[in-house]
Design a protein around this motif. Sequence first.
Motif, PDB file in Angstrom:
ATOM      1  N   ASP A 108       0.839  -1.192   0.000  1.00 21.84           N
ATOM      2  CA  ASP A 108       0.000   0.000   0.000  1.00 21.84           C
ATOM      3  C   ASP A 108       0.880   1.249   0.000  1.00 21.84           C
ATOM      4  O   ASP A 108       1.814   1.356   0.787  1.00 21.84           O
ATOM      5  CB  ASP A 108      -0.900   0.015   1.249  1.00 21.84           C
ATOM      6  N   CYS A 109       0.528   2.204  -0.862  1.00 20.15           N
ATOM      7  CA  CYS A 109       1.278   3.455  -0.958  1.00 20.15           C
ATOM      8  C   CYS A 109       1.112   4.260   0.336  1.00 20.15           C
ATOM      9  O   CYS A 109       0.006   4.374   0.872  1.00 20.15           O
ATOM     10  CB  CYS A 109       0.782   4.251  -2.153  1.00 20.15           C
ATOM     11  N   ASP A 110       2.212   4.811   0.857  1.00 19.42           N
ATOM     12  CA  ASP A 110       2.168   5.625   2.073  1.00 19.42           C
ATOM     13  C   ASP A 110       1.386   6.917   1.860  1.00 19.42           C
ATOM     14  O   ASP A 110       0.839   7.481   2.797  1.00 19.42           O
ATOM     15  CB  ASP A 110       3.585   5.987   2.520  1.00 19.42           C
ATOM     16  N   LEU A 111       1.343   7.407   0.628  1.00 19.59           N
ATOM     17  CA  LEU A 111       0.724   8.705   0.365  1.00 19.59           C
ATOM     18  C   LEU A 111      -0.745   8.603  -0.017  1.00 19.59           C
ATOM     19  O   LEU A 111      -1.575   9.313   0.532  1.00 19.59           O
ATOM     20  CB  LEU A 111       1.509   9.448  -0.721  1.00 19.59           C
ATOM     21  N   CYS A 112      -1.091   7.723  -0.970  1.00 20.43           N
ATOM     22  CA  CYS A 112      -2.490   7.648  -1.413  1.00 20.43           C
ATOM     23  C   CYS A 112      -3.223   6.444  -0.818  1.00 20.43           C
ATOM     24  O   CYS A 112      -4.448   6.378  -0.895  1.00 20.43           O
ATOM     25  CB  CYS A 112      -2.562   7.634  -2.938  1.00 20.43           C
ATOM     26  N   GLY A 113      -2.492   5.496  -0.241  1.00 22.32           N
ATOM     27  CA  GLY A 113      -3.119   4.360   0.420  1.00 22.32           C
ATOM     28  C   GLY A 113      -3.569   3.241  -0.505  1.00 22.32           C
ATOM     29  O   GLY A 113      -4.070   2.226  -0.042  1.00 22.32           O
ATOM     30  N   ASN A 135       6.282   4.544  -1.713  1.00 26.60           N
ATOM     31  CA  ASN A 135       5.436   5.419  -2.526  1.00 26.60           C
ATOM     32  C   ASN A 135       5.237   4.846  -3.930  1.00 26.60           C
ATOM     33  O   ASN A 135       6.178   4.331  -4.530  1.00 26.60           O
ATOM     34  CB  ASN A 135       6.068   6.809  -2.633  1.00 26.60           C
ATOM     35  N   CYS A 136       4.010   4.981  -4.461  1.00 30.70           N
ATOM     36  CA  CYS A 136       3.717   4.482  -5.801  1.00 30.70           C
ATOM     37  C   CYS A 136       4.269   5.453  -6.857  1.00 30.70           C
ATOM     38  O   CYS A 136       4.608   6.593  -6.548  1.00 30.70           O
ATOM     39  CB  CYS A 136       2.213   4.308  -5.987  1.00 30.70           C
ATOM     40  N   ALA A 137       4.306   4.974  -8.095  1.00 32.07           N
ATOM     41  CA  ALA A 137       4.854   5.787  -9.186  1.00 32.07           C
ATOM     42  C   ALA A 137       4.053   7.075  -9.373  1.00 32.07           C
ATOM     43  O   ALA A 137       4.611   8.144  -9.619  1.00 32.07           O
ATOM     44  CB  ALA A 137       4.860   4.984 -10.478  1.00 32.07           C
ATOM     45  N   ARG A 138       2.713   6.965  -9.238  1.00 36.37           N
ATOM     46  CA  ARG A 138       1.850   8.132  -9.427  1.00 36.37           C
ATOM     47  C   ARG A 138       2.178   9.220  -8.398  1.00 36.37           C
ATOM     48  O   ARG A 138       2.312  10.392  -8.733  1.00 36.37           O
ATOM     49  CB  ARG A 138       0.396   7.691  -9.291  1.00 36.37           C
ATOM     50  N   CYS A 139       2.313   8.827  -7.130  1.00 38.92           N
ATOM     51  CA  CYS A 139       2.617   9.804  -6.077  1.00 38.92           C
ATOM     52  C   CYS A 139       4.054  10.325  -6.218  1.00 38.92           C
ATOM     53  O   CYS A 139       4.309  11.493  -5.965  1.00 38.92           O
ATOM     54  CB  CYS A 139       2.415   9.198  -4.692  1.00 38.92           C
ATOM     55  N   ARG A 140       4.963   9.450  -6.630  1.00 41.05           N
ATOM     56  CA  ARG A 140       6.352   9.914  -6.814  1.00 41.05           C
ATOM     57  C   ARG A 140       6.383  10.968  -7.904  1.00 41.05           C
ATOM     58  O   ARG A 140       7.115  11.955  -7.807  1.00 41.05           O
ATOM     59  CB  ARG A 140       7.289   8.754  -7.154  1.00 41.05           C
ATOM     60  N   TRP A 150      -3.179   0.086  -3.215  1.00 43.44           N
ATOM     61  CA  TRP A 150      -2.224  -1.000  -3.378  1.00 43.44           C
ATOM     62  C   TRP A 150      -1.573  -0.919  -4.741  1.00 43.44           C
ATOM     63  O   TRP A 150      -2.251  -0.702  -5.747  1.00 43.44           O
ATOM     64  CB  TRP A 150      -2.915  -2.359  -3.207  1.00 43.44           C
ATOM     65  N   PHE A 151      -0.283  -1.089  -4.778  1.00 39.19           N
ATOM     66  CA  PHE A 151       0.462  -1.122  -6.037  1.00 39.19           C
ATOM     67  C   PHE A 151       1.437  -2.285  -6.016  1.00 39.19           C
ATOM     68  O   PHE A 151       1.924  -2.680  -4.953  1.00 39.19           O
ATOM     69  CB  PHE A 151       1.234   0.190  -6.262  1.00 39.19           C
ATOM     70  N   GLY A 152       1.713  -2.787  -7.190  1.00 39.20           N
ATOM     71  CA  GLY A 152       2.650  -3.906  -7.317  1.00 39.20           C
ATOM     72  C   GLY A 152       4.090  -3.489  -7.121  1.00 39.20           C
ATOM     73  O   GLY A 152       4.958  -4.317  -6.897  1.00 39.20           O
TER      74      GLY A 152
END
Length: 66
Positions: A40-45, A55-60, A47-49
């Motif tokens: 789970d992404c720390d920023l948006c919550g 952090n997920c790619a989108r949030c990064r 789940w990402f692979g």
Amino acid sequence: MSERGDLIDQANDRAAHDTASCVATARARAAAIPVGTPGDCDLCGEWFGRLVDGNCARCRDKYRLP
Ligand SMILES: [Zn+2]
């Protein structure tokens, strides 16, 4: 060997060297990319692979994180 043959040999050697150099550069860049972990992404919550530093790619991208 003729002068023309020498020139062709030199061109072939140069091409082989340049190709090896490009491959080495690409391998070094690929090795520098973090592997990442699923979760789970720390920023948006969501789940990402693949998360990098949690952090997920989108949030990064959104927050301009590395
Ligand atoms: Zn996110």
